[in-house]
Motif scaffolding. Structure first.
Motif, short mmCIF file in Angstrom:
data_model
loop_
_atom_site.label_atom_id
_atom_site.label_comp_id
_atom_site.label_asym_id
_atom_site.label_seq_id
_atom_site.Cartn_x
_atom_site.Cartn_y
_atom_site.Cartn_z
N LEU A 262 0.83 -1.20 0.00
CA LEU A 262 0.00 0.00 0.00
C LEU A 262 0.87 1.26 0.00
O LEU A 262 0.55 2.25 -0.65
N LEU B 246 2.18 1.86 -3.35
CA LEU B 246 1.11 2.32 -4.26
C LEU B 246 0.95 3.84 -4.22
O LEU B 246 0.64 4.46 -5.24
N TYR C 166 2.50 6.02 -6.85
CA TYR C 166 1.92 5.77 -8.17
C TYR C 166 0.60 6.50 -8.32
O TYR C 166 0.34 7.17 -9.32
N LEU C 167 -0.23 6.37 -7.28
CA LEU C 167 -1.54 7.00 -7.35
C LEU C 167 -1.39 8.52 -7.35
O LEU C 167 -2.05 9.23 -8.12
N GLY D 6 1.24 10.22 -8.35
CA GLY D 6 1.79 10.62 -9.65
C GLY D 6 0.70 10.66 -10.71
O GLY D 6 0.64 11.59 -11.52
N ALA D 7 -0.16 9.63 -10.70
CA ALA D 7 -1.24 9.59 -11.69
C ALA D 7 -2.14 10.81 -11.53
O ALA D 7 -2.52 11.46 -12.51
N MET E 242 -0.30 13.99 -12.83
CA MET E 242 -0.21 14.03 -14.29
C MET E 242 -1.57 14.35 -14.91
O MET E 242 -1.68 15.15 -15.83
N THR E 243 -2.62 13.70 -14.39
CA THR E 243 -3.96 13.94 -14.93
C THR E 243 -4.36 15.39 -14.70
O THR E 243 -4.98 16.02 -15.56
N GLN F 143 -1.38 11.43 -20.71
CA GLN F 143 -2.58 10.79 -20.17
C GLN F 143 -2.37 9.27 -20.09
O GLN F 143 -2.80 8.64 -19.13
N LEU G 33 0.43 7.70 -19.59
CA LEU G 33 1.28 7.40 -18.43
C LEU G 33 0.48 7.53 -17.13
O LEU G 33 0.63 6.73 -16.21
N ALA G 34 -0.38 8.56 -17.08
CA ALA G 34 -1.21 8.74 -15.88
C ALA G 34 -2.12 7.53 -15.68
O ALA G 34 -2.23 7.00 -14.57
N MET H 226 -0.19 4.51 -14.45
CA MET H 226 0.12 4.56 -13.02
C MET H 226 -1.14 4.29 -12.19
O MET H 226 -1.11 3.58 -11.18
N GLU H 227 -2.22 4.89 -12.62
CA GLU H 227 -3.47 4.73 -11.87
C GLU H 227 -3.93 3.28 -11.86
O GLU H 227 -4.51 2.80 -10.88
N THR I 215 -2.59 0.67 -11.36
CA THR I 215 -2.02 -0.23 -10.36
C THR I 215 -2.85 -0.27 -9.08
O THR I 215 -2.70 -1.20 -8.28
N ALA I 216 -3.72 0.74 -8.89
CA ALA I 216 -4.35 0.90 -7.58
C ALA I 216 -5.31 -0.24 -7.24
O ALA I 216 -5.15 -0.92 -6.22
N THR J 155 -3.77 -3.70 -6.74
CA THR J 155 -3.03 -3.76 -5.48
C THR J 155 -3.98 -3.94 -4.30
O THR J 155 -3.72 -4.74 -3.39
N LEU J 156 -5.08 -3.19 -4.32
CA LEU J 156 -6.05 -3.32 -3.22
C LEU J 156 -6.64 -4.74 -3.19
O LEU J 156 -6.80 -5.33 -2.13
N PHE K 29 4.18 -3.07 -9.41
CA PHE K 29 3.72 -1.79 -9.96
C PHE K 29 4.26 -1.56 -11.37
O PHE K 29 3.54 -1.10 -12.24
N VAL K 30 5.54 -1.90 -11.56
CA VAL K 30 6.12 -1.75 -12.90
C VAL K 30 5.35 -2.63 -13.89
O VAL K 30 4.96 -2.18 -14.97
N SER L 217 1.52 -1.46 -14.33
CA SER L 217 1.39 -0.18 -15.04
C SER L 217 1.77 -0.35 -16.50
O SER L 217 1.14 0.22 -17.38
N MET L 218 2.81 -1.15 -16.77
CA MET L 218 3.22 -1.31 -18.16
C MET L 218 2.21 -2.11 -18.98
O MET L 218 1.89 -1.72 -20.11
#
Lengths: 699, 699
Positions: free
Chosen positions: A517, A520, A523-524, A526-527, A530-531, B380, B382-383, B386-387, B389-390, B393-394, B622-623, B626-627
């Motif tokens: 967490l 994470l 990442y969140l 950063g997203a 950027m948005t 957008q 990339l954003a 990154m997003e 991954t959330a 992960t949860l 995460f890498v 996200s990729m």
């Protein structure tokens, strides 16, 4: 008490330097009427934005201060307010100097490169010394009051918690300022470029572009004020954490305790003096190597800091070779740790220069990949951004191991403190950037001779690297500071809840969950950052298109665009967009603690929360370094092509490089740098949550 | 032994299904002469590449087998070879079906959409069942030999180590195949697009493009063979790790031990049956909802698996409610954990569909941002990456907590096993993609009627989502499997080195260093993979330009380009580029252990190594997510625009979307998916390093 008094005096020296130097800067000629008119528009916009930003932060801040006051103690609330107000002040004053120095730098560049450099660098040095000086004054002044006036023991719980609350105040302002300023500057920049350069085909900084003033305002509120708040926070948190750790770990020191707790302040103080001396060595030699001039100043500061720190430690401790209390280390060993911190700073600067400078493989590989198009430019840029995390990570890991072997956790804390002690000089190098960037814009808009723009461009070119350097330095020190904060967390935990059996072992699945967490969060975050830039830039695009459409006179210079309208729009967008992501690191630790406690009990809640603190640094270090170095590399790859390589300006390679630069903008100036305060805020909220829970359990 | 026998029989059922179905597929008409000629070129290229790739892997593999044999034991070397050979076989056979099904799918699409879907999906199902079947046969057959023939106790150290070695064999082939195939497919794809679409202005899959055959070869060697090896590895490692953990943790089981160690195999076996049944439900209903048809098949498999797993557990354990040995859980509880695994699989599929499907906000936001240019499209994208991954992960964190609360580490292991038990069906959905992708290419090159291309395009469109789904599923299960492997590591460590005091606490700075170095690996690995694609694509660009220049007849259809030359060039480049990054996860654990041991002693060496294993999953999760999600979203944003939105094909928005797609290519098909085997290989190497050090210490 006399060590603290010395630190306060040295902090005041920095403020006096700022005052004297600002009189020199403001005394320089401000150019012709047209230049002054443009500068006034930038000034007005920057002040309007910062005013609005601070009002918004004030609302959040008052709420937060009340919560701190109720949940912990009124004196902690006072600490919180001091941290917040002085952090804001550092940014505000720095920005005010910056928006006045820009036009004067443009005017000075009419005389010569050295004159322009001197003026812009002095403006940067004012911000740098104010950041370091006000940060030092905030902690040492508050510490003086707590111990000298209010009469608490230096390691009294009240002092520890109040210092932590002061750090929270600084961090909270910092994350809002970094993110709000970052969104403002990049939304204006990207928006201006998209319609101006791409659609309308007018050059950068063209006065016909309605977003051009907003772009220049952005440099000041983002790269100057936001950065200043960030480094203020980093300074306060690092030095404060070292003091807190001393109070928590060194119990049996007796009358030496006061000296040991004041020592980080004294180290910060003496390095202000070496930083001020260093500023006078920033001069062009025979050649025109501007970066070399910068390095000369930094090197002088770093080299002078070695004996200065030795003096500070030996003055505070008396005997450099005697063990400190019952610890296995002496003053000499702490000096080695400080020296290690200076070496780490040097290495990180060198690595960042390698990854973002135009003379080396990384930037050139991105420039070359631009020949085959937008896609390959971005692919190579992303590859470089990921690669750029490797060497800093190895340096930080080596630093952790060496410092720990020398003096345990205290070694890591002192290495971090020594890194931050150079903040005055590092911020000076960075704050110089937006001044020259603005100077170029003013020269362009005021229609000055091309030779002036050439000089400001040359001054500006090194700005990309120095900006990246500061960010690498801030996040590198954050890596060490986070370990210190984590140590404070675990020590506090044992003191507040001695009966709880808490396992921070990786074999505990709640630790794994906490790590995931935590990782994470960047990442969140950063997203979201950027948005936010994308969305705000979109609004700028619409506004500029609308102005072009409804006022055709703009393109023929018959009428002036409504600059203020665009500034106002970006202001509202940036303020709106900064709120939610800024609250993420504040709320995440609280939510994780309460959810895991509800599911698995308090011990696991604390374990998961602790792991979250480390997860956010393990994840955040890579996100931050890759974004800030990658963004700098993209920017300079474009500059490298503009210097006539791979087809030069206007070629297909250049177009691809502009795309990479646009992608790098929110990477390096919005999301990436804001990760640093984000990491710290998560840690500090956790520390204060502990204090609040403990006082709740005790009450 | 009879449970293992059942698992072997069910594994053979999968192979028989593959055999029977492949006869059906190969019996279908292969289209006209021109189509067959093109398909033959693709076949030839794919076989040539895979032959070369396997020869290279064989050299590394023989060296590795000898090291395993000498450092551990000959029987472990045998396990290593079995894992490696069958992993290679799964990829090889799958690829061979794929390169024959492509042309037959094109031919079937001439008749109708349902016919094309049936043929392509059956081809995918062959690969899917072979992956699951061969993986199950590899472990259960080897286990049968070790326990039934060689007479070792099921939890004998020899058995545990040999199973781990088998997993290493599978992982080693997998990382080479994923990376080599990934570099091949994306170098050819990006290279073909850059010269073909961008420079020469000819459409995708145009027969005049010399790289077009290489591009189609790439689909088969990367998306089919590479993916098959990856999932084979994931299956073997997950099921094997569950067995190893059972052997290590459940000491006091007596005669129930054999049943408990065989249970994961039986669960895998019964789900092969449910997967085969599911394949027959992949049919279009009245409408043309291809994705819906896919989901129908998956849903049938998932729902049928619930009673099937219940049966497997109750058959193996007899009483579902009796505690297992001295543990706090029963068969019923393990069933709940399996059910949890199925729910996690469903959620990850649903989340991946949300982030990569054209019907939802993420893809549409990227498409919309394409209107303002290349830069905003990439920002957008990339954003979103990154997003994305959330939520996974949860889900994974919730899964860890629930499984752990149900049955401790064994609960996590069973959740992961149930996830992987569906591999047959999931791989079937994925392997369908390259077949339809190729079918479209063949239809284009053979000049078939536009209506055929329309059908193959419709079939292909869902391929992006199913490909992303498999990757999310693989990395999600890897998150759980890595915890099981880490538990095996710590348990082994206590058994092998009972006198060492090892602290895995986050308060140990060597643990922090290990976490940071572990998290660095996926970044460095990703950077290497991206750079490799860029470099290899650059060679393709040069080759194609050269062919166009020296053979002007190509453009006028007067002469044919030299397809084989380009295939050969990409082959050499991909093989060359895959070596170094593949060795990174093999060598990193060994280097970190020895360096930290040299600096701080063996206990810290093991602590840092253990932390590295978790760091690589904390960073890698995460890498990878996200990729793979980001890449899928970029690709479908382009498709969404091509469907006529935001200006459609040829618009400026489309050009920007093509850039995003190009960036996403190495993200989602090279670097991202290879992180999954990388995580596992690091863990397995650490386990075997322990075994080798222990036998060295004992000898």
């Amino acid at each position: 008490m006399n060590l603290v008094t010395i630190a306060i005096i040295l902090g005041l020296v920095a403020v006096v330097y700022g005052f004297v130097t600002s009189r020199q800067v403001l005394g320089a000629t401000a150019g012709n009427e047209k230049m002054q008119e443009i500068a006034a528009a930038i000034q007005e916009g920057a002040q309007a934005y910062l005013g609005r930003q601070y009002r918004t932060i004030a609302i959040v801040g008052v709420v937060a201060a009340i919560i701190v006051g109720l949940a912990i103690s009124p004196i902690s609330a006072v600490g919180f307010v001091i941290g917040a107000v002085l952090s804001g002040a550092a940014g505000f004053i720095g920005m005010n100097i910056s928006v006045r120095a820009n036009v004067r730098t443009a005017a000075a560049a009419q005389t010569g490169l050295q004159q322009g450099l001197t003026l812009a660098f002095r403006a940067g040095a004012i911000t740098g010394m104010l950041v370091a000086g006000l940060a030092l004054l905030a902690i040492s002044g508050f510490f003086y009051y707590l111990v000298g006036v209010a009469g608490y023991a230096p390691n009294d719980r009240v002092v520890v918690t109040a210092l932590t609350a002061l750090a929270l105040g600084a961090s909270l302002v910092s994350i809002f300022a970094r993110l709000g300023g970052g969104i403002f500057t990049k939304a204006a920049d990207v928006g201006a470029d998209l319609v101006g350069k791409v659609e309308a085909g007018i050059p950068e900084d063209d006065p016909r572009n309605p977003a051009v003033i907003a772009d220049n305002v952005g440099d000041n509120v983002g790269d100057c004020a936001g950065m200043a708040a960030d480094l203020f926070e980093t300074y306060v948190v690092t030095v404060g954490a070292t003091m807190v750790l001393t109070a928590l770990l060194l119990k049996g020191l007796g009358d030496k305790l006061m000296a040991m707790m004041s020592l980080p302040l004294l180290i910060g103080g003496v390095c202000i003096v070496t930083s001020i001396i260093g500023t006078y060595f920033v001069r062009l030699g025979g050649g025109k190597n501007i970066m070399g001039a910068m390095y000369k100043g930094f090197l002088v500061t770093a080299v002078l800091s070695v004996p200065a720190i030795w003096w500070a430690i030996s003055y505070a401790l008396g005997d450099m070779n005697a063990a400190i209390g019952d610890q296995a280390y002496s003053g000499r060993i702490l000096f080695y740790c400080c020296f290690l911190g200076l070496v780490i700073t040097g290495l990180i600067i060198w690595i960042t220069e390698y990854y973002t400078g135009t003379n080396y493989r990384p930037v050139r590989s991105i420039a070359k990949s631009s020949e085959t198009g937008h896609g390959t430019n971005v692919i190579q840029g992303l590859a470089i951004s990921m690669e750029s995390t490797a060497l800093p990570t190895l340096v930080i890991c080596a630093g952790i191991i060496i410092a720990f072997k020398l003096a345990g956790l205290m070694g890591i804390a002192y290495a971090a403190t020594a890194m931050l002690a150079l903040a005055g000089m590092v911020v000076a190098l960075d704050a110089y950037g937006p001044v020259t960037d603005n100077a170029g814009g003013i020269a362009e808009m005021a229609g000055l001779d091309d030779s002036v723009r050439e000089k400001t461009d040359a001054l500006d070119a090194v700005g990309n690297t120095t900006k990246a350097v500061t960010k690498g330095y801030a996040i590198g020190s954050a890596g060490l500071a986070a370990l210190v904060l984590f140590a404070a967390y675990t020590t506090d935990l044992r003191e507040f809840f001695p009966d709880l059996q808490i396992s921070f072992s990786l074999e505990n699945p709640y630790v794994i969950v906490g790590l995931l967490l935590g990782a994470l969060l960047p990442y969140l975050f950063g997203a979201m950052g950027m948005t936010a830039v994308g969305r705000a830039a979109g609004e700028v695009v619409k506004d500029v298109r609308d102005q072009f459409k409804n006022n055709p006179g703009i393109m023929t210079y018959a009428s002036k665009p409504d600059y203020a309208r665009t500034v106002d729009l970006v202001t509202k967008a940036a303020i709106r967009e900064m709120i939610l992501p800024s609250l993420l690191p504040v709320l995440a630790p609280i939510v994780v603690y309460f959810v895991i406690t509800a599911v698995a009990g308090q011990a696991e809640g604390f374990a998961a929360l602790g792991a979250l603190l480390l997860g956010v640094i393990v994840g955040g270090l890579f996100v931050a370094i890759s974004m800030t170095s990658g963004g700098g590399a993209w920017d300079n790859a474009k500059k490298y092509i503009e210097d006539g390589n791979h087809g030069g300006k206007g070629s297909d390679a250049h177009k691809a490089a502009v795309t990479g630069d646009t992608v790098g903008d929110p990477y390096k100036d919005t999301a990436g740098p804001a990760v640093n305060p984000m990491i710290k805020i998560t840690n500090i909220v956790a520390l204060l949550l502990l204090a609040a829970l403990a006082s709740h359990a005790a009450g």
